[in-house]
Design an enzyme around this catalytic site. Structure first.
Site, PDB file in Angstrom:
ATOM      1  N   LEU A   1       0.815  -1.211   0.000  1.00  0.00           N
ATOM      2  CA  LEU A   1       0.000   0.000   0.000  1.00  0.00           C
ATOM      3  C   LEU A   1       0.847   1.259   0.000  1.00  0.00           C
ATOM      4  O   LEU A   1       0.426   2.302  -0.502  1.00  0.00           O
ATOM      5  CB  LEU A   1      -0.922   0.007   1.224  1.00  0.00           C
ATOM      6  CG  LEU A   1      -1.879  -1.180   1.369  1.00  0.00           C
ATOM      7  CD1 LEU A   1      -2.642  -1.093   2.677  1.00  0.00           C
ATOM      8  CD2 LEU A   1      -2.837  -1.239   0.198  1.00  0.00           C
TER       9      LEU A   1
ATOM     10  N   ASP B   1       2.910  15.692  15.104  1.00  0.00           N
ATOM     11  CA  ASP B   1       3.133  15.579  13.658  1.00  0.00           C
ATOM     12  C   ASP B   1       1.812  15.482  12.898  1.00  0.00           C
ATOM     13  O   ASP B   1       1.640  14.638  12.020  1.00  0.00           O
ATOM     14  CB  ASP B   1       4.008  14.356  13.360  1.00  0.00           C
ATOM     15  CG  ASP B   1       4.681  14.445  11.991  1.00  0.00           C
ATOM     16  OD1 ASP B   1       4.760  15.559  11.433  1.00  0.00           O
ATOM     17  OD2 ASP B   1       5.116  13.397  11.469  1.00  0.00           O
TER      18      ASP B   1
END
Length: 438
Positions: free
Chosen positions: A75, A196
């Site tokens: 992926l 983040d």
């Protein structure tokens, strides 16, 4: 005298192509010579090959299991890890497996520590807008770690990059932002600073639920700490607040997440970043000055929210509670026809399970054995030209086929250009007499 280049034909060693540099630069015809340096008719060595004589061999799907999980296609891939789709052979749940190599982790500053921290944090978290860690496996022999996560069909960053303007319609951005607030509020209630937040770390499930992912640089505050003071930051530079850009030794952790969420909202609604620079030094210089410019074509309430979230002083920067009560967050924008779908992977708009071909290879019925092993260029072209039903999307962005005229027209207007690619390996040409040198 001009230099000359000679190319030897791989099928006929006695044939040379001589081309001087002038003819090469001017794209003039080449001079073909034989061993006796006599000009020859090169056309005799080339023959037309029909499209049904060009054969593609489809890639073999070899079934591989890690524990109880059947592995599928990849992926995504990063600097120290890659993510593959998987199927739980016991529950038949679709999963994503993050594969980390310890050898690569050791090359990255705090790599192993960040991986352990992420695993430890995710084990204790359960919220619909935070990625769920299902299982962890360690292979000491291969020096690999496997983090089995819930499956997500794509991320906001890929969706943004698939659009010409690199942004979402306001109503769509509003929906994702409200889900981000839900997940962020839960993390902060558990004493966790993400550090983040950015579009590439915000993933979507098949039903359109947003998931905050990648807690590798997150920090769990001490339960007995007086406040949310943090001392280290390893987040992405473009999403860092002025206090970090200016080199402060300590900062309010929760306000860092507010700032990066503000940059994310700015990016989702404008397709740009509030602060930019040619390199990290100029970028931090721009962030540190915090001379914010917000496009005037945005809704006034959205402009006010962005200004409050991107306030230079963390003390006056909006808190999560105030953001929750902000008019732009409370009032749901009217939905328009514009919609950004999750881009197809390998030409598959429905994002079907990639594990199935591997299962067919290992346990498939006779009808699947040997099928689609070879395909000609002509078949491939016909398949590419084949008509497909238009794809509609509901409020959550889930695709569904329809054949009605009204829905088909709406889908055709909203649907982006499709890319089509058949996974192949090893292009081979049928060895026929017609394509060999005479």
């Amino acid at each position: 005298m001009n230099d000359k280049m000679a190319i030897v034909d791989c099928e006929s060693d006695d044939l040379l192509c001589v081309r001087d540099s002038e003819s090469f630069d001017n794209n003039k015809p080449s001079i073909w010579l034989n061993d006796d340096n006599d000009d020859i008719d090169i056309q005799q060595f080339f023959h037309k090959v029909e499209s049904d004589e060009i054969i593609y061999q489809t890639k073999k799907k070899r079934c591989k299991m890690i524990g109880k999980y059947v592995m599928g296609d990849m992926l995504g891939e990063g600097s120290y890890a890659k993510v593959k789709e998987a199927l739980d052979s016991q529950t038949l749940c679709r999963r994503a497996v993050k594969i980390l190599k310890k050898k690569k982790l050791r090359r990255i500053p705090n790599g192993e520590e960040n991986a352990r921290r992420e695993i430890q944090l995710l084990k204790s978290l359960r919220h619909k807008n935070v990625i769920e860690l299902v299982d962890v496996m360690i292979d000491e022999e291969k020096q690999k770690m496997y983090m089995v996560m819930e499956y997500c069909v794509g991320g906001l960053q890929d969706m943004l990059e698939s659009t010409p303007d690199k942004k979402f319609p306001t109503w769509q951005a509003h929906g994702y932002f409200c889900q981000l607030l839900d997940g962020l509020e839960y993390l902060h209630s558990q004493g966790i600073v993400h550090k983040d937040i950015k579009p590439s770390n915000l993933l979507l499930t098949l039903d359109g639920t947003l998931k905050i992912s990648d807690l590798g640089v997150a920090e769990a505050l001490d339960l007995y700490a007086a406040d949310d003071t943090c001392y280290t930051s390893q987040g992405s530079p473009a999403f860092q607040p002025p206090e970090i850009a200016n080199g402060n030794e300590k900062f309010h952790g929760f306000k860092v997440d507010i700032w990066s969420s503000g940059v994310t909202l700015y990016n989702l609604t404008t397709g740009q970043y509030p602060f930019e620079g040619d390199n990290i030094y100029r970028l931090f210089e721009s962030i540190g000055r915090c001379q914010l410019t917000i496009p005037t074509d945005l809704d006034p309430t959205l402009q006010d929210l962005l200004a409050g979230m991107l306030e230079k002083d963390p003390e006056t920067r909006l808190s999560l509670q105030l953001i929750r009560k902000h008019p732009w967050v409370i009032r749901k924008p009217a939905r328009t026809l514009d919609f950004v779908p999750v881009p197809p992977r390998a030409g598959d708009e429905t994002h079907s399970m990639t594990v199935l071909p591997y299962l067919f290879d290992a346990y498939g019925e006779a009808s699947h054995q040997g099928s689609n092993e070879y395909i000609t260029e002509r078949q491939l072209n016909e398949e590419q030209r084949g008509s497909r039903l238009p794809v509609m999307t509901d409020d959550l962005g889930v695709g569904c086929s329809t054949s009605t005229a009204d829905n088909g027209a709406a889908a055709a207007a909203a649907e982006p250009k499709r890319s089509w690619r058949r996974p192949t390996s090893c292009l081979s040409v049928k060895r026929l007499s017609s394509c060999r040198p005479s």
